[in-house]
Design a protein around this motif. Structure first.
Motif, short mmCIF file in Angstrom:
data_model
loop_
_atom_site.label_atom_id
_atom_site.label_comp_id
_atom_site.label_asym_id
_atom_site.label_seq_id
_atom_site.Cartn_x
_atom_site.Cartn_y
_atom_site.Cartn_z
N ASN A 148 -1.56 5.83 -15.42
CA ASN A 148 -1.99 4.52 -15.21
C ASN A 148 -0.78 3.47 -14.91
OD1 ASN A 148 -4.51 2.79 -16.41
ND2 ASN A 148 -2.82 1.83 -17.18
N PRO A 149 -0.45 3.39 -13.53
CA PRO A 149 0.65 2.92 -13.25
C PRO A 149 0.19 1.23 -12.87
CG PRO A 149 -0.28 3.95 -11.20
CD PRO A 149 -1.16 4.45 -12.44
N PHE A 150 1.09 0.46 -13.64
CA PHE A 150 0.69 -0.82 -13.48
C PHE A 150 1.11 -1.49 -12.39
CE2 PHE A 150 -1.22 -1.04 -17.25
CZ PHE A 150 -1.47 -2.03 -17.90
N GLY A 151 2.19 -1.20 -11.68
CA GLY A 151 2.64 -1.75 -10.41
C GLY A 151 4.09 -2.51 -10.65
N MET A 152 5.29 -2.00 -10.25
CA MET A 152 6.71 -2.51 -10.60
C MET A 152 7.16 -3.26 -9.48
SD MET A 152 7.95 0.60 -12.77
CE MET A 152 9.85 0.12 -12.71
N ALA A 192 0.78 -1.17 0.15
CA ALA A 192 0.01 -0.07 -0.06
C ALA A 192 0.92 1.00 0.14
CB ALA A 192 -0.90 0.01 1.06
N VAL A 193 1.82 1.39 0.64
CA VAL A 193 2.84 2.48 0.81
C VAL A 193 3.34 2.69 -0.50
CG1 VAL A 193 4.96 2.95 1.90
CG2 VAL A 193 3.03 2.21 3.17
N ARG A 194 4.02 1.54 -1.28
CA ARG A 194 4.64 1.74 -2.29
C ARG A 194 3.69 2.16 -3.49
NH1 ARG A 194 2.65 -0.75 -6.87
NH2 ARG A 194 2.94 -2.91 -6.22
N THR A 195 2.50 1.94 -3.44
CA THR A 195 1.61 2.21 -4.50
C THR A 195 1.20 3.66 -4.35
OG1 THR A 195 0.19 -0.03 -4.44
CG2 THR A 195 -0.70 1.75 -5.57
N ALA A 196 1.14 4.04 -2.94
CA ALA A 196 0.60 5.63 -2.85
C ALA A 196 1.84 6.19 -2.91
CB ALA A 196 0.25 5.56 -1.25
N ALA A 197 3.04 6.05 -2.92
CA ALA A 197 4.14 6.54 -3.01
C ALA A 197 4.53 6.92 -4.53
CB ALA A 197 5.49 5.90 -2.59
N VAL A 198 4.01 5.70 -5.45
CA VAL A 198 4.24 6.05 -6.70
C VAL A 198 3.22 7.11 -7.33
CG1 VAL A 198 3.64 5.12 -9.24
CG2 VAL A 198 4.89 3.57 -7.41
N SER A 199 1.97 7.03 -6.79
CA SER A 199 1.03 8.08 -7.04
C SER A 199 1.48 9.48 -6.80
CB SER A 199 -0.29 7.99 -6.42
OG SER A 199 -0.87 6.72 -6.89
N THR A 230 6.93 7.49 -19.68
CA THR A 230 7.13 6.98 -18.72
C THR A 230 7.27 7.76 -17.16
OG1 THR A 230 9.32 6.36 -18.81
CG2 THR A 230 7.68 4.62 -19.38
N LEU A 231 6.93 7.22 -16.09
CA LEU A 231 7.30 8.26 -14.91
C LEU A 231 9.14 8.31 -14.82
CD1 LEU A 231 5.02 7.11 -11.90
CD2 LEU A 231 4.89 9.30 -13.20
N GLY A 232 9.55 7.34 -15.06
CA GLY A 232 11.06 7.33 -14.81
C GLY A 232 11.57 8.31 -16.04
N GLY A 233 11.07 8.31 -17.06
CA GLY A 233 11.50 9.01 -18.04
C GLY A 233 11.35 10.48 -17.83
N LEU A 234 10.03 10.74 -17.05
CA LEU A 234 9.98 12.24 -16.69
C LEU A 234 10.91 12.66 -15.70
CD1 LEU A 234 5.86 12.32 -16.33
CD2 LEU A 234 7.17 13.36 -18.11
N LEU A 235 11.20 11.93 -14.99
CA LEU A 235 12.14 12.13 -13.69
C LEU A 235 13.63 12.13 -14.15
CD1 LEU A 235 10.88 9.35 -10.86
CD2 LEU A 235 10.40 11.98 -11.03
N THR A 236 14.15 11.63 -15.33
CA THR A 236 15.30 11.75 -15.93
C THR A 236 15.35 12.85 -16.87
OG1 THR A 236 15.09 10.01 -17.60
CG2 THR A 236 15.96 9.22 -15.41
N VAL A 274 2.84 6.05 -17.76
CA VAL A 274 2.59 4.77 -17.16
C VAL A 274 4.06 4.71 -16.47
CG1 VAL A 274 1.12 3.73 -19.05
CG2 VAL A 274 3.61 3.79 -19.08
N ASP A 275 4.02 3.69 -15.71
CA ASP A 275 5.23 3.36 -15.02
C ASP A 275 6.24 2.34 -15.74
OD1 ASP A 275 3.49 1.32 -14.89
OD2 ASP A 275 3.87 0.71 -12.67
N ASP A 276 5.92 1.77 -16.77
CA ASP A 276 6.82 0.71 -17.49
C ASP A 276 5.91 0.40 -18.78
OD1 ASP A 276 9.45 -0.88 -17.50
OD2 ASP A 276 7.71 -2.34 -18.05
N LEU A 277 6.51 0.57 -19.85
CA LEU A 277 5.89 0.12 -21.13
C LEU A 277 5.76 -1.29 -21.22
CD1 LEU A 277 7.72 2.78 -23.17
CD2 LEU A 277 5.47 2.92 -22.56
#
Length: 355
Positions: free
Chosen positions: A324-328, A132-139, A302-308, A263-266
């Protein structure tokens, strides 16, 4: 009959013992989280993933129906982060939609940490809280990366464990937040969450319809058990960010009509046609960001691509933006490693000798 010495004398058999593992209960995990920032762990790991420094294998998925005919499943999610120090592990998260009626959280499971050199299991953690913490942290990372950190209103549809965690985390992460709108098919669940939030500094409203709550949020988070889309394109507030945590709430038209789609991962999307966005990719209606200019609607980033900085965020955009994060699983593994390291330093947990 096998000579019992083969069972009990490791030196004679040459078999390697399992060694000692540390078991961390939910209370242990909660204690460690007080001294960690899971949002920063998730943010750093998403960036490392975009740089190619993570290992994200396909998940193992097992589904069945329990005695009540309810959807029940187990998912195994291994992952690794190759940064220093490296971390490898696995998440096993199980769920049944009939659990809440029995007084249980819908999902629960265990996390495993592996020794990078020997592959031995070093730590076993209660994973329901961390999931639950991970999911909320991604959001939370997505809200920042998409340019919605100044949002003044938040809507949460689905007020179970994930909804409660998102409310608690985003309340702290959105400094301008002034209003929270809630909806749950169980009005009592929404009222319970409202009671925890109503401390005088927020306007908290429990709505009778999901559409009313969605329309009120500059950021809307969907944390339901829906398996069929119901949120239509005219539901979100103009310029809103819709975080589709539970993945099944948005209709195809709503996904396709977003001003930006993150998304989080394509590969996770493409490899999972059980989920609406994966199904749309399989049907040729949604494409990767470099889709080649065809008729398919491309995923924007992707979220990672936005961050980098590999992709640029659209910012607040009409009609709405969808995350739309699928969950990594690798994000869970990174959190496990951070919690396990803190537990070692603080002497938290119960060592168990397995052999």
């Amino acid at each position: 009959m096998i000579d019992e010495r083969l069972w009990f004398d490791q030196a004679d058999t040459g078999l390697a013992g399992a060694g000692t593992v540390t078991v961390l209960s939910r209370d242990d995990v909660r204690g460690c989280l007080r001294d960690l920032d899971p949002v920063e762990v998730v943010r750093a790991t998403l960036a490392e993933h975009d740089r190619g420094r993570c290992v994200l294998p396909a998940e193992a998925y097992l589904r069945w129906e329990n005695a009540e005919g309810a959807y029940t499943r187990s998912i195994g999610m291994p992952g690794g982060v190759r940064s220093e120090p490296p971390s490898y592990g696995m998440k096993i998260i199980n769920a049944s939609v009939s659990n809440p009626a029995a007084g249980l959280d819908r999902a629960g499971g265990i996390g495993l940490c592996f020794d990078p050199e020997t592959a031995r299991i070093t730590t076993v953690l209660e994973a329901g809280l961390l999931s639950a913490v991970r999911t909320a942290a991604v959001s939370a990372v997505g809200v920042d990366a998409a340019g919605y950190d100044g949002a003044r209103s938040l809507a949460i549809v689905g007020c179970g464990a994930q909804g409660r965690m998102h409310a608690a985390l985003l309340r702290r992460r959105l400094p301008e937040l002034r209003a929270v709108s809630l909806f749950d098919r169980s009005p009592a669940a929404a009222r319970r969450l409202a009671a925890t939030l109503d401390h005088g500094d927020l306007q908290v409203t429990v709505h009778a319809e999901a559409r009313e709550a969605v329309a009120a949020g500059e950021v809307t988070v969907l944390t339901t058990t829906a398996d069929e889309g119901y949120v239509e394109p005219d539901w979100p507030r103009p310029g809103a960010l819709v975080v589709n945590v539970s993945l099944g709430d948005l209709t195809d038209a709503t996904l396709l009509g977003a001003a930006a789609l993150y998304v989080d991962d394509l590969d996770l999307v493409a490899d999972n046609p059980r989920r609406p966005l994966g199904r749309l990719m399989a049907a040729g209606l949604v494409a990767r960001p470099d889709g080649g200019g065809g008729p398919a609607r491309p995923i924007d980033a992707t979220l990672g691509g936005l961050l980098t900085g590999r992709y640029a965020a659209r910012g607040v955009a009409a009609p709405y933006v969808v995350l739309n994060p699928f969950g990594m699983g690798v994000l869970d593994v990174a959190l496990y490693a951070a919690v396990a390291a803190h537990a070692r330093r603080a002497g938290i947990g119960s060592p168990v000798r397995l052999g």
